[in-house]
Scaffold this active site. Structure first.
Site, mmCIF file in Angstrom:
data_model
loop_
_atom_site.group_PDB
_atom_site.id
_atom_site.type_symbol
_atom_site.label_atom_id
_atom_site.label_comp_id
_atom_site.label_asym_id
_atom_site.label_seq_id
_atom_site.Cartn_x
_atom_site.Cartn_y
_atom_site.Cartn_z
ATOM 1 N N MET A 127 7.132 9.108 10.653
ATOM 2 C CA MET A 127 8.468 9.677 10.475
ATOM 3 C C MET A 127 9.450 8.699 9.837
ATOM 4 O O MET A 127 10.661 8.841 10.000
ATOM 5 C CB MET A 127 9.005 10.129 11.840
ATOM 6 C CG MET A 127 8.181 11.212 12.516
ATOM 7 S SD MET A 127 8.277 12.794 11.656
ATOM 8 C CE MET A 127 9.894 13.355 12.216
ATOM 9 N N SER A 128 8.946 7.722 9.091
ATOM 10 C CA SER A 128 9.851 6.712 8.536
ATOM 11 C C SER A 128 10.774 7.265 7.458
ATOM 12 O O SER A 128 11.795 6.656 7.137
ATOM 13 C CB SER A 128 9.048 5.538 7.977
ATOM 14 O OG SER A 128 8.293 5.927 6.846
ATOM 15 N N GLU A 161 -2.522 -1.435 2.499
ATOM 16 C CA GLU A 161 -1.851 -0.298 3.101
ATOM 17 C C GLU A 161 -1.093 0.499 2.041
ATOM 18 O O GLU A 161 -0.519 -0.075 1.112
ATOM 19 C CB GLU A 161 -0.868 -0.765 4.190
ATOM 20 C CG GLU A 161 -1.525 -1.473 5.368
ATOM 21 C CD GLU A 161 -2.402 -0.537 6.184
ATOM 22 O OE1 GLU A 161 -2.031 0.649 6.314
ATOM 23 O OE2 GLU A 161 -3.450 -0.990 6.669
ATOM 24 N N LYS A 165 8.101 4.975 0.636
ATOM 25 C CA LYS A 165 9.399 4.366 0.914
ATOM 26 C C LYS A 165 10.293 4.500 -0.312
ATOM 27 O O LYS A 165 9.846 4.820 -1.411
ATOM 28 C CB LYS A 165 9.247 2.883 1.268
ATOM 29 C CG LYS A 165 8.491 2.596 2.547
ATOM 30 C CD LYS A 165 9.268 2.984 3.787
ATOM 31 C CE LYS A 165 8.538 2.594 5.064
ATOM 32 N NZ LYS A 165 7.331 3.417 5.292
#
Length: 208
Positions: A127-128, A161, A165
């Site tokens: 949920m970033s 990863e 963002k």
């Protein structure tokens, strides 16, 4: 293995090749590449193509016109041609994002619904990015590109990863910003991290 860094001209050439393959089903000639992208000569276009081959994002084939995309890209091209998009789940460490082992399925979604055209869907984990409406389990529509402007939402690879963002450049540093105060920004240090942009957010699909 990270996505090779491409110059702006190399990225534009690769994007043109991908779109040409989607619409025509075969690669363009050097003349068509030079005319479409404003190269000063065919030899300049050929030099750019050779650079893409050396970086592994383009391959030569014995067939007429002799260019093709690597296998992971071929899956995306095939899906886009059939009004489908590959759904990417968990990305295996070190593998290209469109490698076959990362593709969960092909979904019947027209890539042209999005602008610019979507190349794949990525399943969101966490949920970033909640405050811009990107929620856990959503399918993120992504336009594949190695470059993005400041402030755009990107799919980025940091070491092994993959994360979603907002990209922010600040003087001599690069930040990956969440859209949720419960998460902290990620500062990218090129001396310590292998970093690459895998694509740019162009839309969302929420399955109820």
């Amino acid at each position: 293995m990270t996505t090779p860094n491409l110059t702006e001209r190399q990225q534009k050439t690769l994007d043109f090749l991908r779109e040409y393959l989607q619409t025509e089903g075969l690669p363009p000639t050097l003349r068509e590449i030079a005319d479409a992208l404003g190269f000063p000569s065919h030899s300049s276009a050929q030099a750019c193509v050779e650079s893409l081959v050396r970086k592994g994002v383009l391959e030569r084939s014995p067939q007429h016109r002799g260019l093709r995309l690597p296998s992971g890209n071929v899956a995306a091209i095939r899906a886009a041609t059939l009004n489908e998009l590959p759904l990417i789940g968990r990305v295996a460490a070190g593998s290209p994002i469109l490698a076959e082992e990362n593709i969960e399925s092909q979904l019947e979604i027209d890539p042209a619904m999005f602008h610019p055209r979507a190349d794949y869907l990525l399943r969101v984990v966490g949920m970033s990015m909640r405050d811009v409406g990107i929620l856990d389990g959503d399918l993120l529509a992504v336009h594949r590109t190695a470059t993005a402007n400041d402030g755009q939402i990107v799919v980025a690879r940091l070491d092994d990863e993959v994360t979603v963002k907002r990209l922010r450049h600040e003087r001599d540093r690069l930040l990956l910003l969440p859209e949720n105060p419960d998460f902290r920004p990620i500062e990218v240090d090129p001396r310590r991290h292998a970093f690459a942009i895998e694509g740019r957010y162009v839309g969302i699909i929420r399955r109820t």
